[in-house]
Design a protein around this motif. Structure first.
Motif, short mmCIF file in Angstrom:
data_model
loop_
_atom_site.label_atom_id
_atom_site.label_comp_id
_atom_site.label_asym_id
_atom_site.label_seq_id
_atom_site.Cartn_x
_atom_site.Cartn_y
_atom_site.Cartn_z
N GLY A 342 0.81 -1.20 0.00
CA GLY A 342 0.00 0.00 0.00
C GLY A 342 0.84 1.25 0.00
N ASP A 343 2.02 1.18 0.63
CA ASP A 343 2.87 2.36 0.82
C ASP A 343 4.09 2.30 -0.10
N GLY A 344 4.44 3.42 -0.69
CA GLY A 344 5.56 3.47 -1.62
C GLY A 344 6.90 3.20 -0.96
N ALA A 345 7.09 3.69 0.29
CA ALA A 345 8.36 3.46 0.98
C ALA A 345 8.56 1.98 1.30
N GLU A 346 7.47 1.31 1.69
CA GLU A 346 7.56 -0.12 1.96
C GLU A 346 7.90 -0.90 0.69
N LEU A 347 7.28 -0.50 -0.42
CA LEU A 347 7.59 -1.14 -1.69
C LEU A 347 9.06 -0.96 -2.04
N ALA A 348 9.56 0.26 -1.92
CA ALA A 348 10.95 0.54 -2.28
C ALA A 348 11.92 -0.26 -1.41
N GLY A 349 11.62 -0.35 -0.10
CA GLY A 349 12.50 -1.09 0.80
C GLY A 349 12.53 -2.57 0.51
N SER A 350 11.37 -3.16 0.24
CA SER A 350 11.33 -4.60 -0.04
C SER A 350 11.96 -4.92 -1.38
N VAL A 351 11.75 -4.08 -2.37
CA VAL A 351 12.37 -4.30 -3.68
C VAL A 351 13.89 -4.15 -3.57
N ALA A 352 14.35 -3.19 -2.75
CA ALA A 352 15.79 -3.03 -2.55
C ALA A 352 16.38 -4.29 -1.92
N ALA A 353 15.68 -4.87 -0.96
CA ALA A 353 16.16 -6.11 -0.34
C ALA A 353 16.17 -7.25 -1.36
N ALA A 354 15.13 -7.35 -2.16
CA ALA A 354 15.04 -8.41 -3.15
C ALA A 354 16.16 -8.31 -4.18
N ARG A 355 16.53 -7.07 -4.54
CA ARG A 355 17.60 -6.88 -5.53
C ARG A 355 18.98 -7.12 -4.94
N LEU A 356 19.16 -6.69 -3.68
CA LEU A 356 20.50 -6.64 -3.11
C LEU A 356 20.96 -7.94 -2.47
N LEU A 357 20.03 -8.65 -1.83
CA LEU A 357 20.44 -9.83 -1.07
C LEU A 357 20.66 -11.04 -1.97
N HIS A 358 21.63 -11.85 -1.57
CA HIS A 358 21.88 -13.11 -2.26
C HIS A 358 22.47 -14.08 -1.25
N GLU A 359 22.81 -15.26 -1.71
CA GLU A 359 23.21 -16.34 -0.80
C GLU A 359 24.39 -15.95 0.09
N ASN A 361 25.61 -12.73 0.95
CA ASN A 361 25.60 -11.55 1.80
C ASN A 361 24.39 -11.45 2.73
N SER A 362 23.45 -12.37 2.60
CA SER A 362 22.26 -12.34 3.46
C SER A 362 22.57 -13.05 4.77
N ALA A 363 22.53 -12.32 5.87
CA ALA A 363 22.87 -12.88 7.18
C ALA A 363 21.67 -13.59 7.79
N TYR A 364 21.93 -14.65 8.51
CA TYR A 364 20.88 -15.34 9.24
C TYR A 364 21.29 -15.42 10.70
N LEU A 365 20.55 -16.15 11.50
CA LEU A 365 20.72 -16.15 12.96
C LEU A 365 22.16 -16.43 13.38
N GLY A 457 32.14 -4.89 0.83
CA GLY A 457 33.32 -4.90 1.69
C GLY A 457 33.37 -6.08 2.61
N GLY A 458 32.36 -6.94 2.58
CA GLY A 458 32.39 -8.15 3.39
C GLY A 458 31.35 -8.20 4.48
N ALA A 459 30.72 -7.08 4.83
CA ALA A 459 29.69 -7.10 5.86
C ALA A 459 28.45 -7.81 5.33
N LYS A 460 27.81 -8.58 6.18
CA LYS A 460 26.57 -9.24 5.80
C LYS A 460 25.38 -8.38 6.21
N LEU A 461 24.25 -8.64 5.55
CA LEU A 461 23.10 -7.76 5.71
C LEU A 461 21.89 -8.50 6.25
N VAL A 462 21.17 -7.82 7.13
CA VAL A 462 19.83 -8.21 7.54
C VAL A 462 18.93 -7.04 7.17
N MET A 463 18.00 -7.25 6.26
CA MET A 463 17.09 -6.18 5.85
C MET A 463 15.68 -6.59 6.26
#
Length: 651
Positions: A342-359, A361-365, A457-463
């Motif tokens: 519903g919200d444009g900012a939420e859409l942009a954030g989720s699409v950014a995560a979908a584009r940026l994360l991969h096996e 660099n995506s951090a888990y527990l 640079g090597g840092a892993k991401l949680v989005m």
């Protein structure tokens, strides 16, 4: 790899494995109370005694605190070990009230199991029992201190693991007391785990008190839908009502525990006022009639206004199955708009995560727990992903440096369980080397370029995401070209919407016509729609969710849909006397009262068929078909490998 023999069975285990866990690996259960895999060793209960017949250590030993070593010969059935365990059980039961018939822990109590297994059945002690005064610990947890066996699990979890400061242990010897200095509601947002971690009935779920026994419950593996972490749960249901929700172990997502919101925020699931009947122009109607009316309204609207004026709107509350069919429904009405947000900012954030994360660099527990430097970037962690706070705390206790970057003020009641340094921007975080660094970004603000630079640079991401299945919404938006509803409405690009569990922004354009709404809760869109189709919430559905790290997890239907038997409207009873006594209806019916709801994806499938599309039996097709047989009791799978060569690219 240490090699040892346990009860004549050769065992080989990883270095550091305890004898207790080594025995468990070959199906031998050694009785224990104080031991828990998630907590540090205490060796307080003395129940896990075994006898070592040969090897570097000999004699009676506590198996939970003894690392497995080469050459050990262990006996769990030696008469000397059995006698010690019997005496320990007898000692623990000396002051126990023996109130199993009125204890809510009955049927899932370790004390019951190991007392019977140890052969203890008669009390020899004839003296006066030690007794305690119980405390009020809030509206969610009941305290019954007389049942305590002094295993220290509760204090070790609450203080050491969860970082709570308002609960602990006082007294000494036989006067040890577990509680607060003054009675009052427990402050930790993880306090409900005391219910699961206590091996007796000292702490029980007050919200489900005296409702049913363990063997009465219906339950199945499920996934929490309160945030994007996707913690594993097992809702326990009785007579079409969710009585309790307990944590389910998943070492990749939430470990052993869940937060209090996941455990206790369940009233909406049992609400008898939840919409459960199809409506047409405000009047109750048959479900098929409502679907026919919805299909007819869509066809008429498109003929008059064109397909581009119509939007099919969903939300992160939809399962992956619902999201994929929403896209197919929009394609069936060629040219219609597709909205997962519903919200444009939420859409942009989720699409950014979908584009940026991969096996990689995506951090888990486990990545968080082992990190050396963690940046909390523009988020309220206790609101957006509370279970990750425990992972950050574990890293902090191991020496990690924690930084709060551009964050909102932390509410006093949601104090973070670790110490952090506040900084103005990510440039001030010392990610030297980067290999053990993790950035945890909030659901709202995501500077994709900055995060991409950090990841390189090597840092892993949680989005973290703005909803339980928003990651799937971002992935499918890239695949099918979804848009934000608020932007379409404000620009006047649409004149009509069809909503599926959609969370439309408050005060959305009054000129936008709601043709139909399918949901399991009331909303402004539902009130405005001439056609309403009730859907099942996650607890009454089979489906798949994708969490913040891209991990797909399957959840199962844990109860049938329908009104709870308790408090059922008198019209469903066979007599006035039954209604007054709230006795389950004595009249046999073919249909469950209030059970007309359907999974959202099934509603979409019927609409697709009526609008001229194909018949759909299985919603997950194409690249998503690999998730059809996902084990709901497994750890889930990351979806990034499914996306290789697919449209997660810049448009």
């Amino acid at each position: 790899m240490p090699k040892l023999i346990i009860d004549d069975i050769p065992v080989e285990v990883a270095p550091g494995t305890s004898v207790l866990e080594a025995a468990r690996s070959v199906g031998i259960t050694i009785p224990h109370f104080c031991y828990h895999p998630a907590l540090a060793i205490a060796a307080a209960c003395r129940l896990c005694a075994v006898k070592l017949l040969d090897g570097p250590v000999k004699g009676i030993q506590m198996s939970c605190a003894l690392p497995a070593q080469d050459g050990m010969v262990v006996s769990t059935t030696d008469p000397e070990a059995l006698r010690m365990r019997q005496l320990v059980i007898e000692w623990l039961m000396m002051n126990h009230p023996h109130d199993c018939p009125v204890c809510d822990e009955g049927g899932e109590c370790l004390l019951q199991d190991f007392t019977i297994a140890g052969g203890h059945s008669r009390r020899r002690y004839q003296g006066k029992k030690r007794t305690f005064q119980n405390q009020y610990l809030g509206e969610t947890i009941h305290h019954e201190m007389n049942r305590c066996i002094e295993c220290y699990r509760c204090a070790r979890f609450y203080q050491d693991y969860a970082g709570g400061t308002d609960f602990g242990v006082t007294g000494s010897a036989g006067r040890v007391y577990f509680g607060r200095f003054q009675e009052g509601a427990l402050e930790s947002p993880f306090s409900g785990n005391l219910v699961d971690i206590c091996p007796t009935g000292v702490f029980t779920d007050k919200t489900g008190r005296f409702r049913a026994r363990y063997w009465d419950y219906e339950f199945a593996p499920s996934v929490c839908q309160h945030c994007s972490v996707g913690c594993n749960t097992a809702p326990q249901n009785f007579q079409r009502e969710t009585i309790k929700i307990v944590g389910r172990r998943n070492d990749q997502v939430n470990g052993w525990f869940i937060c209090d919101r996941a455990r206790f925020d369940k009233g909406y699931l049992n609400d008898p006022q939840r919409p459960r009947e199809a409506r047409l122009d405000g009047a109750t109607c048959g479900y098929e009639d409502a679907i026919d009316a919805a299909a007819k309204a869509i066809g008429k609207f498109v003929a008059q206004n064109g397909a581009k004026s119509l939007a099919f709107v969903g939300s992160s509350r939809l399962s992956l199955e619902g999201m994929t069919l929403l896209a197919q429904l929009a394609r069936t009405v060629d040219g219609a708009r597709l909205c997962y947000f519903g919200d444009g900012a939420e859409l942009a954030g989720s699409v950014a995560a979908a584009r940026l994360l991969h096996e990689k660099n995506s951090a888990y527990l486990r990545d968080i727990e082992k990190a050396e430097c963690i940046a909390l970037y523009a988020l309220d962690l206790m609101e957006e992903g509370p279970m990750l706070a425990l992972a950050v705390r574990k890293a902090f206790l191991a020496g990690a440096q924690i930084y709060l970057v551009d964050g909102d003020p932390i509410p006093a009641k949601q104090k973070l369980p670790f110490t952090f340094t506040a900084v103005a921007n990510l440039d001030e975080v010392p990610f030297e080397g980067g290999g053990r660094g993790v950035v945890i970004a909030g659901a709202g603000k995501k500077d994709a370029d900055l995060l991409d630079q950090l990841a390189s640079g090597g840092a892993k991401l949680v989005m973290l995401q703005p909803g339980p299945n928003a990651m799937a919404g971002g992935l499918l938006t890239l695949e099918f070209g979804g848009e934000a509803f608020s932007e379409l409405a404000s620009a006047g690009k649409i004149k009509g919407v069809v909503c599926f569990e959609a969370d439309l922004p408050d005060g959305f354009n009054a000129d936008v016509e709601v043709l139909a709404c399918a949901d399991w809760r009331t909303s402004a869109a539902a009130a405005k729609a001439p056609v309403f189709l009730p859907t099942t919430p996650w607890i009454e559905s089979d489906g798949t969710a994708i969490n913040y790290e891209g991990r797909a997890q399957r959840f199962r239907r844990t109860r049938v849909s329908g009104l709870p038997l308790k408090g059922l409207d008198s019209k469903y009873y066979g007599s006035a006397a039954d209604a007054a006594a709230e006795h389950p209806p004595r009249v046999h019916r073919k249909e469950i009262p209030g059970g007309a709801e359907r999974d959202a994806w099934r509603v979409m499938a019927q609409l697709i068929e009526r609008l001229g599309g194909r018949t759909i039996e299985e919603p997950l097709t194409g690249r998503w078909s690999k998730l059809k047989d996902l084990d709901p009791e497994g750890e889930g799978v990351r979806v990034f490998n499914l996306l290789q060569g697919d449209p997660r690219t810049e448009p």
